[in-house]
Design an enzyme around this catalytic site. Structure first.
Site, PDB file in Angstrom:
ATOM      1  N   SER A 676     -50.834 -10.639 -20.686  1.00 18.37           N
ATOM      2  CA  SER A 676     -49.747  -9.746 -20.270  1.00 18.37           C
ATOM      3  C   SER A 676     -50.137  -8.767 -19.168  1.00 18.37           C
ATOM      4  CB  SER A 676     -49.218  -8.975 -21.481  1.00 18.37           C
ATOM      5  OG  SER A 676     -50.227  -8.168 -22.045  1.00 18.37           O
ATOM      6  N   LYS A 719     -45.783  -1.564 -27.010  1.00 14.62           N
ATOM      7  CA  LYS A 719     -46.128  -1.196 -25.637  1.00 14.62           C
ATOM      8  C   LYS A 719     -45.205  -0.107 -25.111  1.00 14.62           C
ATOM      9  CE  LYS A 719     -48.066  -5.722 -24.473  1.00 14.62           C
ATOM     10  NZ  LYS A 719     -47.933  -6.935 -23.658  1.00 14.62           N
TER      11      LYS A 719
END
Length: 804
Positions: A676, A719
């Site tokens: 990511s 996140k």
């Protein structure tokens, strides 16, 4: 020979009359009695035809068979209550050609079939002899036909009449007798009759065999009982007592009382017989006794009744846990369906989430809501298949597997069974326990779970299995396929403060002998505690810190050094020391070559600064910061994308021959891996090479491909929460992760601006600032002049710069 005549019709229910047959009939229906009266006024002749359905009280023309028996009324007797008893004798067959009237009784035109003696062909004689022999055998087997009737039947020589008399004595249904009656041809009639007699003989033979078998079993049981009673009487007279026999009798009595399944009961009785024949000091006797104890103590048929009160269950879940709305909804759905279909197969739920988020305690709440027993088995480090399926009885000290042991502990066959830490299960030369768990967890197999020790199937389909894991990627795929995964992501800071206020602080105050008057912790101090002294997704460390505060206050209270008051920030730092963690904040000003990414760790989300510095060189790429293989590959993919789009970014096309890039991710001692960070690395490299700064209030997450596509990532909620804590205002998210945004708390969604991107060009357009903006200067001293990169100087000249 046939002739036509008009006769009254008497419908018969559940009975059929053949020619040459004399029988009493009880008549009670008005139309039937009117037909009898009409026949008596005429020539006493009447047609007897059976109804197709016996439960019809007022039959119509369609409800009556068209072939019947013309009979003569021999005697009529009127009974009390308005009914008649009639004695009739069948004369000949009659076929209804026309219904002349239906009221006040059925009047029909009938074609009469009179049978006379005909020629006896070989086929007809063979059929006649066969019917005679079969009827004799039927009479012997059935023992319902009197011997006089058998003799009378055998004396009949006319084939047609013989067939009718035999059919009247057989135990046939009305529809089958009707088939014989409608067979006007004598040869056809005998064939039909032969089929029916042979079928009845087969049924009687089967009944006789079953009866003999049952009688033998009863005789054997009675004989054994009689002999045992004799042995007991002899032993009583002699004053002796056979210990083995007494033990066996006691075990048989326990087996009878336990009401075991048939297969288990047979196995237990067989083992008791073996035990009887063993010498008293035999070592195998101990093994058999232990095995019988296990068979008798297991809850084969014992089950608790589910409490499917949804309102009460919801109250229990809200009382025990704060937040976790999706998890609670799934549990309430299960309870609702359980109430509608009690025989539904229990699902296999798997709670996946970081440590300390309440997975195990949630399973306990499910058991409390259902009022079921709770059993927990930790699978961390289990590497032996026998832990699940048990050892075979040939091994010394063999026992059933821990699954069966847990059911014995619970005492019911439908507890809530928790398999903890399934992702930490391993395998070695002793077998693969994850494969053994397939039989336990598969709803199509676990109703006949076979434990190596028991050697008889146990039904696990009523057990509600709940599994917990920290990560999904270490769970074997076949095992994961049988589970319904429910993700428990970490708690937000606000949720942690609520949990501490409602659960942790009252619990620890009580555990340390304190109360809210002695020690009071307000919301602001709890927030400081969460931010500065814990760094986790769950609340386990938070509970430890609250316990530490309670211990220190308790010590001071006993020493009379503590005055009851609300805990303040000075008290917090005095007791626990300076804050150990500091939230990594976003950069205060934009920087060239530094991009902020979002990471998903075991303790929740975090932000990650990726630094890129260009150096004079030959196009080498240096990666530092203890990066994993996937992250290194993402860096290579980003580097290739930047090289492929150098012209659009204002970078010389041959820059890679003159520049090296050093990519570093701070906190080098911590391993980092995952795809990511792909777009973040590419953005940082593009920023460093184009001398365009990255927005300081922006963070991004996404995987990059060589063609510049942005692929989805996981852990979006964690996140985003990390970005919110760090003061990020704008987040770039892959387009395919748009659906995951609903998991983010509403207050966080409102505070952050989200951009959904599908191409790397969109990322760079949103993230990179122009080379120069009004009032903006690059905060760090650039390695080279803005907008230029070094190029090799011509021989004998000074170095020159080439604009980007």
């Amino acid at each position: 020979m046939t002739k036509k005549r008009e006769l009254p019709l008497l419908p018969l229910r559940g009975i059929l009359v053949f020619p040459y047959m004399v029988i009493h009939l009880d008549v009670g229906r008005e139309r039937s009695m009117a037909a009898i009266d009409e026949a008596m006024l005429r020539d006493r002749m009447i047609l007897l035809a059976a109804q197709k359905e016996t439960d019809i009280d007022s039959p119509t023309v369609a409800d009556i068979y068209t072939v019947g028996t013309i009979a003569e009324v021999k005697q009529l007797l009127k009974l009390p209550g308005g009914t008649m008893r009639v004695l009739v004798e069948g004369i000949a067959r009659g076929k209804i050609k026309e219904f002349l009237a239906e009221e006040p009784f059925f009047q029909v035109r009938v074609e009469e079939y009179a049978e006379g003696p005909g020629p006896m062909t070989p086929d007809l004689e063979a059929l006649t002899r066969g019917v005679t022999d079969q009827f004799e055998e039927y009479a012997k087997l059935g023992k319902k036909v009197p011997s006089e009737a058998v003799g009378a039947v055998l004396a009949v020589e006319e084939p047609g009449r013989l067939a009718d008399i035999v059919a009247s004595h057989l135990n046939l249904k009305v529809a089958e007798k009707q088939v014989v009656l409608e067979a006007l041809d004598v040869e056809e009639r005998l064939e039909r009759l032969t089929e029916f007699i042979m079928r009845e003989i087969e049924i009687l033979e089967l009944e006789r065999r079953i009866g003999l078998r049952v009688r033998k079993q009863m005789e054997k049981a009675q004989k054994e009982y009689y002999l045992r009673e004799q042995i007991k009487a002899i032993q009583k007279e002699l004053g002796e007592k056979d210990e083995r026999q007494a033990e066996a009798d006691e075990l048989r009595e326990k087996v009878a009382k336990a009401k075991l399944p048939k297969e288990v009961e047979e196995k237990a009785l067989k083992e008791i017989e073996r035990l009887e024949k063993m010498p008293p000091a035999s070592a195998e006797g101990t093994v058999v006794r232990t095995y019988l104890d296990w068979l008798l103590v297991l809850p084969w048929n014992k089950a608790t009744r589910d409490k499917t009160d949804l309102i009460r269950a919801e109250e229990i879940l809200n009382e025990d846990h704060y937040g976790l709305q999706k998890v609670k909804e799934r549990i309430l759905e299960f309870l609702a369906i359980r109430k509608l279909t009690p025989k539904m197969k229990s699902p296999i739920l798997c709670f996946v989430g970081p440590p300390g988020v309440g997975k195990t305690s949630l399973a306990k709440s499910v058991a409390r809501a259902l009022e079921r027993k709770f059993v927990r088995m930790s699978l961390g480090g289990v590497r032996d298949e026998a832990e699940i399926r048990g050892h075979r009885r040939t091994y010394i000290g063999a026992l059933p597997g821990r699954v069966i042991q847990g059911l014995r502990t619970a005492g019911t066959r439908n507890p809530v069974y928790l398999f903890d830490e399934i992702d930490k299960m391993t395998m070695d030369f002793r077998g693969d326990p994850s494969s053994a768990l397939l039989e336990v967890l598969d709803p199509e197999q676990n109703n006949t779970f076979s434990d190596h020790y028991l050697e008889v199937p146990f039904d696990l389909s009523h057990t509600l299995f709940i599994l917990t894991a920290n990560t999904m990627h270490t769970i074997p795929r076949p095992l994961l396929d049988r589970m319904e995964v429910i993700s428990l992501s970490g708690y937000t800071e606000d949720e942690k403060v609520h949990i501490a206020q409602r659960y942790l602080v009252p619990k620890q105050l009580k555990a340390h002998g304190l109360n809210s008057e002695i020690l009071s912790i307000d919301r602001n101090i709890l927030l400081k505690l969460v931010q500065g002294y814990t760094r986790e997704s769950g609340v386990r460390n938070l509970e430890r810190e609250v316990a530490s505060l309670c211990r220190k206050v308790a010590t001071r209270w006993v020493k009379k050094e503590w005055e009851p008051h609300v805990l303040n920030e000075e008290d917090l730092e005095e007791m626990l020391g300076a804050p150990r963690y500091h939230v990594q904040l976003a950069a205060r000003e934009p920087e060239v070559g530094a991009a902020t990414g979002l990471a998903y760790t075991e303790v929740g989300g975090d932000i990650l600064t990726i630094e890129v510095t260009p150096l004079p060189g030959k196009g080498n790429l240096t990666l530092t910061g203890k990066l994993g293989d996937v992250m290194k590959e993402s860096a290579q993919a980003g580097w290739t994308f930047v090289r492929a789009h150098a012209a659009e970014l204002g970078i010389p096309e041959d820059f890679y021959d003159k520049v090296d890039l050093h990519i570093h991710v701070p906190e080098g001692a911590i391993p980092k891996d995952g795809p990511s960070a792909g777009i973040t690395m590419a953005a940082a490299m593009a920023s460093a090479l184009s001398k365009r700064a990255v927005r300081c209030d922006l963070a991004m997450t996404g995987e990059i491909t060589l063609r510049g596509n942005v692929l989805p990532i996981g852990g979006l909620k964690e996140k985003v929460l990390a970005a919110h804590r760090s003061g990020i205002k704008v987040i770039l998210v892959p387009e395919e992760n748009r659906k995951d945004l609903e998991e983010v708390p509403e207050n966080v969604r409102e505070a952050i601006e989200f951009h959904f991107v599908s191409r790397m060009e969109e990322v760079l357009e949103l993230a990179l600032l122009p080379v120069r903006t009004d009032g903006y200067e690059v905060p760090l001293a650039p390695l080279f002049a803005p907008g230029v990169l070094p190029v090799p100087a011509p021989a004998g000249d000074q170095p020159v710069s080439k604009p980007l």
